[in-house]
Design a protein around this motif. Structure first.
Motif, short mmCIF file in Angstrom:
data_model
loop_
_atom_site.label_atom_id
_atom_site.label_comp_id
_atom_site.label_asym_id
_atom_site.label_seq_id
_atom_site.Cartn_x
_atom_site.Cartn_y
_atom_site.Cartn_z
N THR A 34 -53.73 46.44 69.37
CA THR A 34 -54.67 46.07 68.47
C THR A 34 -54.89 44.75 68.37
OG1 THR A 34 -52.87 46.24 66.77
CG2 THR A 34 -54.44 48.30 66.80
N TYR A 35 -54.53 43.92 69.44
CA TYR A 35 -54.64 42.58 69.51
C TYR A 35 -56.08 42.03 69.18
CZ TYR A 35 -54.93 37.89 71.81
OH TYR A 35 -54.98 36.62 72.03
N LYS A 36 -56.49 41.24 68.25
CA LYS A 36 -57.22 40.38 67.71
C LYS A 36 -58.27 41.28 66.62
CE LYS A 36 -58.29 37.12 70.98
NZ LYS A 36 -59.30 36.33 72.21
N GLU A 37 -57.62 42.43 66.45
CA GLU A 37 -57.98 43.35 65.16
C GLU A 37 -57.57 42.65 63.86
OE1 GLU A 37 -57.44 47.71 63.83
OE2 GLU A 37 -57.62 47.53 65.89
N THR A 38 -58.87 42.77 63.07
CA THR A 38 -58.76 42.45 61.40
C THR A 38 -58.60 43.59 60.73
OG1 THR A 38 -59.49 40.25 62.14
CG2 THR A 38 -59.62 40.91 59.85
N ASN A 39 -57.96 43.47 59.73
CA ASN A 39 -57.73 44.62 58.86
C ASN A 39 -57.74 44.06 57.21
OD1 ASN A 39 -55.25 46.67 60.22
ND2 ASN A 39 -57.32 46.57 60.81
N VAL A 40 -58.37 44.80 56.40
CA VAL A 40 -58.43 44.28 55.01
C VAL A 40 -57.93 45.42 54.07
CG1 VAL A 40 -59.98 43.47 53.04
CG2 VAL A 40 -60.56 42.96 55.42
N PHE A 41 -57.28 44.95 53.07
CA PHE A 41 -56.81 45.74 52.19
C PHE A 41 -56.80 45.15 50.76
CE2 PHE A 41 -54.05 46.25 55.98
CZ PHE A 41 -53.99 47.73 56.03
N TYR A 42 -57.21 46.21 49.72
CA TYR A 42 -57.56 45.82 48.49
C TYR A 42 -56.22 46.31 47.69
CZ TYR A 42 -62.01 44.01 49.79
OH TYR A 42 -63.10 43.28 50.50
N MET A 43 -55.52 45.19 47.22
CA MET A 43 -54.15 45.69 46.42
C MET A 43 -54.07 45.12 45.12
SD MET A 43 -51.69 44.76 49.88
CE MET A 43 -50.32 45.10 49.15
N GLY A 44 -53.26 45.80 44.28
CA GLY A 44 -52.84 45.12 43.09
C GLY A 44 -52.66 46.32 41.98
N GLU A 45 -52.98 45.95 40.78
CA GLU A 45 -52.96 46.79 39.53
C GLU A 45 -53.97 48.02 39.68
OE1 GLU A 45 -53.61 44.85 35.68
OE2 GLU A 45 -52.40 43.03 36.56
N THR A 46 -55.02 47.88 40.34
CA THR A 46 -55.83 49.05 40.39
C THR A 46 -55.68 49.84 41.73
OG1 THR A 46 -57.48 47.54 41.34
CG2 THR A 46 -57.76 47.92 38.93
N ASN A 47 -54.91 49.37 42.73
CA ASN A 47 -54.62 50.14 43.81
C ASN A 47 -53.17 49.60 44.17
OD1 ASN A 47 -54.81 51.65 46.08
ND2 ASN A 47 -55.85 50.07 47.28
N PRO A 48 -52.12 50.26 43.77
CA PRO A 48 -50.69 49.75 43.90
C PRO A 48 -50.26 50.32 45.22
CG PRO A 48 -50.79 51.48 42.24
CD PRO A 48 -52.17 51.35 42.52
N ILE A 49 -50.32 49.47 46.21
CA ILE A 49 -49.67 49.87 47.55
C ILE A 49 -48.56 49.00 48.03
CG2 ILE A 49 -51.67 51.32 48.27
CD1 ILE A 49 -52.44 48.92 50.11
N VAL A 50 -47.84 49.25 48.90
CA VAL A 50 -46.88 48.52 49.49
C VAL A 50 -47.33 48.38 50.95
CG1 VAL A 50 -44.27 48.44 50.50
CG2 VAL A 50 -44.98 49.12 48.06
#
Length: 151
Positions: free
Chosen positions: A80-96
């Protein structure tokens, strides 16, 4: 998803007194070893990006507020070299989120309230030989647009 990144949905155990949530357990094999636990607070709109590590993995969790988390794979030997991922995290989406060494990472605080991040690392910070390498938030080689678009 970027090779080596792990996402774990958090489960709340709720009753009339409040809630309890396990974030990271040694029997989940999320980290090779445990080094340090830290906490940081950032104000709305703040961008803290990018940095990466050559020897340490990170585990991120936002218990307060919400954040846009951006990862970019810098590992030349990764599928996955040079791949970009975006995560929306926090109170409304509690993930580790487990961020492996060699993956650049950063975040932007969303909304009108500060965000707090709790993070674990697989090794303790050494001020005499820090395993932390900085890349500007607007680095052209990553090319990420941090602006939220209205749809």
């Amino acid at each position: 998803m970027i090779e080596g990144v792990k996402e774990k949905k958090c489960i709340h155990h709720v009753d009339d007194r409040g809630f309890f949530m396990e974030l990271v357990r040694e029997d989940e094999a999320l980290l090779e070893r445990f080094g340090q636990l830290s906490l940081s607070m950032s104000y709305p709109g703040v961008i803290k990006a990018f940095h990466y590590h050559e020897n340490q993995d990170d585990v991120w969790f936002f218990p307060v507020g919400n954040a846009q988390v951006v990862l970019h794979d810098l590992r030349e030997d990764s599928p996955t070299y040079k791949e970009t991922n975006v995560f929306y995290m926090g109170e409304t989406n509690p993930i580790v989120l487990v961020i492996p060494k060699g993956v650049a990472h950063g975040y932007r605080v969303l909304g009108t309230s500060p965000a707090t991040i709790v993070y674990l690392t697989s090794q303790a910070y050494n001020p005499n030989a820090p395993d932390e390498y900085r890349i500007p938030w607007d680095d052209e080689s990553i090319g990420f647009d941090w602006e939220t678009k209205n749809r």
